[in-house]
Write an enzyme that holds these catalytic residues in place. Structure first.
Site, PDB file in Angstrom:
ATOM      1  N   LYS A  86     -25.134  61.108 -26.052  1.00  0.00           N
ATOM      2  CA  LYS A  86     -25.675  61.634 -24.795  1.00  0.00           C
ATOM      3  C   LYS A  86     -24.773  61.331 -23.596  1.00  0.00           C
ATOM      4  O   LYS A  86     -25.233  61.030 -22.508  1.00  0.00           O
ATOM      5  CB  LYS A  86     -27.102  61.097 -24.546  1.00  0.00           C
ATOM      6  N   ALA A  87     -23.462  61.426 -23.835  1.00  0.00           N
ATOM      7  CA  ALA A  87     -22.509  61.156 -22.756  1.00  0.00           C
ATOM      8  C   ALA A  87     -21.675  62.376 -22.385  1.00  0.00           C
ATOM      9  O   ALA A  87     -20.667  62.251 -21.712  1.00  0.00           O
ATOM     10  CB  ALA A  87     -21.594  60.000 -23.165  1.00  0.00           C
ATOM     11  N   GLY A  88     -22.094  63.564 -22.840  1.00  0.00           N
ATOM     12  CA  GLY A  88     -21.341  64.776 -22.525  1.00  0.00           C
ATOM     13  C   GLY A  88     -20.585  65.336 -23.717  1.00  0.00           C
ATOM     14  O   GLY A  88     -19.670  66.141 -23.555  1.00  0.00           O
ATOM     15  N   THR A  89     -20.995  64.943 -24.913  1.00  0.00           N
ATOM     16  CA  THR A  89     -20.318  65.382 -26.142  1.00  0.00           C
ATOM     17  C   THR A  89     -20.301  66.897 -26.278  1.00  0.00           C
ATOM     18  O   THR A  89     -19.253  67.501 -26.518  1.00  0.00           O
ATOM     19  CB  THR A  89     -21.037  64.814 -27.390  1.00  0.00           C
ATOM     20  N   HIS A 101     -19.586  59.868 -32.920  1.00  0.00           N
ATOM     21  CA  HIS A 101     -20.162  58.865 -32.015  1.00  0.00           C
ATOM     22  C   HIS A 101     -19.770  57.449 -32.460  1.00  0.00           C
ATOM     23  O   HIS A 101     -20.285  56.466 -31.929  1.00  0.00           O
ATOM     24  CB  HIS A 101     -21.693  58.956 -32.008  1.00  0.00           C
ATOM     25  N   ARG A 144     -20.075  57.965 -20.014  1.00  0.00           N
ATOM     26  CA  ARG A 144     -21.054  58.255 -18.963  1.00  0.00           C
ATOM     27  C   ARG A 144     -21.628  56.930 -18.453  1.00  0.00           C
ATOM     28  O   ARG A 144     -21.792  55.993 -19.235  1.00  0.00           O
ATOM     29  CB  ARG A 144     -22.166  59.116 -19.557  1.00  0.00           C
ATOM     30  N   SER A 156     -30.865  59.583 -20.581  1.00  0.00           N
ATOM     31  CA  SER A 156     -30.670  60.771 -21.409  1.00  0.00           C
ATOM     32  C   SER A 156     -30.941  60.470 -22.878  1.00  0.00           C
ATOM     33  O   SER A 156     -31.579  61.255 -23.594  1.00  0.00           O
ATOM     34  CB  SER A 156     -29.236  61.279 -21.233  1.00  0.00           C
ATOM     35  N   PHE A 174     -23.655  74.063 -16.643  1.00  0.00           N
ATOM     36  CA  PHE A 174     -24.841  73.513 -17.306  1.00  0.00           C
ATOM     37  C   PHE A 174     -25.887  74.592 -17.604  1.00  0.00           C
ATOM     38  O   PHE A 174     -26.410  74.675 -18.714  1.00  0.00           O
ATOM     39  CB  PHE A 174     -25.466  72.409 -16.450  1.00  0.00           C
ATOM     40  N   ASP A 175     -26.185  75.432 -16.628  1.00  0.00           N
ATOM     41  CA  ASP A 175     -27.210  76.461 -16.822  1.00  0.00           C
ATOM     42  C   ASP A 175     -26.806  77.455 -17.907  1.00  0.00           C
ATOM     43  O   ASP A 175     -27.647  77.917 -18.688  1.00  0.00           O
ATOM     44  CB  ASP A 175     -27.502  77.193 -15.512  1.00  0.00           C
ATOM     45  N   MET A 203     -24.857  76.823 -20.493  1.00  0.00           N
ATOM     46  CA  MET A 203     -24.969  76.162 -21.799  1.00  0.00           C
ATOM     47  C   MET A 203     -26.431  75.951 -22.189  1.00  0.00           C
ATOM     48  O   MET A 203     -26.799  76.077 -23.356  1.00  0.00           O
ATOM     49  CB  MET A 203     -24.230  74.825 -21.773  1.00  0.00           C
ATOM     50  N   LYS A 216     -31.107  67.848 -17.854  1.00  0.00           N
ATOM     51  CA  LYS A 216     -30.760  68.040 -16.441  1.00  0.00           C
ATOM     52  C   LYS A 216     -29.259  68.105 -16.200  1.00  0.00           C
ATOM     53  O   LYS A 216     -28.808  68.818 -15.320  1.00  0.00           O
ATOM     54  CB  LYS A 216     -31.346  66.904 -15.590  1.00  0.00           C
TER      55      LYS A 216
END
Length: 300
Positions: free
Chosen positions: A53-56, A114, A136, A144, A236-237, A239, A263
């Site tokens: 959950k760090a932008g993978t 990970h 992150r 997250s 973001f939107d 994706m 978010k």
């Protein structure tokens, strides 16, 4: 003999956390361990490494668009991200992450992990593969991860937010301690030149600048049109709406509890931490990050 109902109930039980080579894991990531460790990397493989959950997915989609957006424009909207960028150590059902990676015919192969740095298969180092690591800040990362663990039945039972926060600080989540993970990879960067260390907060602040860093590191020179395609694709939107990027085709995730892409903000931790939790977290954070040059921003 167990009845079919009993078997179905058992199969839907969340996994238990286990200590595996000194790292908290669950069996979905250790069941195929020999094959993971014996994975044969190729010199042009690119490994995308992160704590969960760090932008993978963000960076995976970015690299996939960079390399294949022009030659296969439909790829990003027709093939799920977990097939375009296999998750190396996952072993939930056939095909495993290793099998998916082995079957790939694209060049370069984009592969996700990970794993903390000390558990990465040795062939990636032997082949001198390029590695993109994304980190992150701890507060947004734990928030997250909490929402993800609530909605993903393949993860151990998360419990409530206060107990989850405690588990995070103790490294008792799948893939272990955030502190060990980000620091371990940061230390590796000092001696391994083919490692690009990105920060989620930098990506959120200025995608154009970070895309320049990525292109320079990978030695790719996209046209202005291709760059624009990448920038638009990784918003973001965009994706979140893209079923091939947002994991809505994956079994085991309950989007009624939380979407996979929630978010994508920096600073959402402020909506979750109490004043007391924040103070206690900061004390422990200072202690655990004392002997490193690695620094994070919790807002941009």
């Amino acid at each position: 003999m167990a009845s079919q109902d009993q078997e179905e109930t058992v199969s839907h039980l969340r996994p238990e956390l286990v200590d595996f080579h000194g790292v908290s894991m669950d069996h979905f990531f250790t069941d195929n361990w020999d094959n993971v460790q014996n994975f044969q990397a190729k010199p042009d493989d690119i490994l995308i490494a992160t704590y969960p959950k760090a932008g993978t997915t963000w960076v995976s989609h970015m690299l996939d668009l960079l390399y294949f957006g022009k030659s296969s424009p439909k790829r990003g909207v027709s093939l799920p991200i977990f097939e375009r960028v296999p998750f190396l150590e996952i072993c939930i059902s056939p095909p495993t992450g290793v099998e998916l990676a082995d079957k790939m015919t694209t060049s370069p192969r984009l592969i996700k992990t990970h794993l903390p740095v000390q558990l990465v298969p040795k062939s990636f180092w032997e082949q001198k593969c390029r590695i993109v690591y994304v980190a992150r800040n701890a507060k947004d990362n734990v928030v997250s991860y909490f929402h993800f663990d609530c909605m993903d039945s393949m993860q151990p039972e998360p419990g409530d937010w206060p107990s989850y926060l405690q588990k995070f600080q103790e490294g008792k989540l799948v893939f272990g301690s955030w502190y060990d993970h980000v620091k371990g990879w940061w230390e590796k960067k000092q001696t391994y030149p083919k490692l690009l260390y990105l920060h989620y907060e930098d990506l959120a602040e200025d995608m154009e600048r970070e895309l320049d860093h990525v292109c320079s590191f990978l030695g790719v020179c996209p046209s202005e049109e291709e760059r624009q395609q990448v920038k638009e694709g990784v918003q973001f939107d965009a994706m979140k709406k893209n079923r091939m990027a947002n994991y809505s085709t994956m079994d085991g995730m309950d989007f009624k509890i939380s979407p996979f892409m929630r978010k994508g903000k920096v600073g959402d931790w402020k909506n979750h931490f109490t004043v007391y939790q924040n103070e206690e977290f900061d004390k422990e954070y200072q202690n655990k990050m004392m002997n490193t040059t690695l620094q994070f921003r919790t807002e941009v």
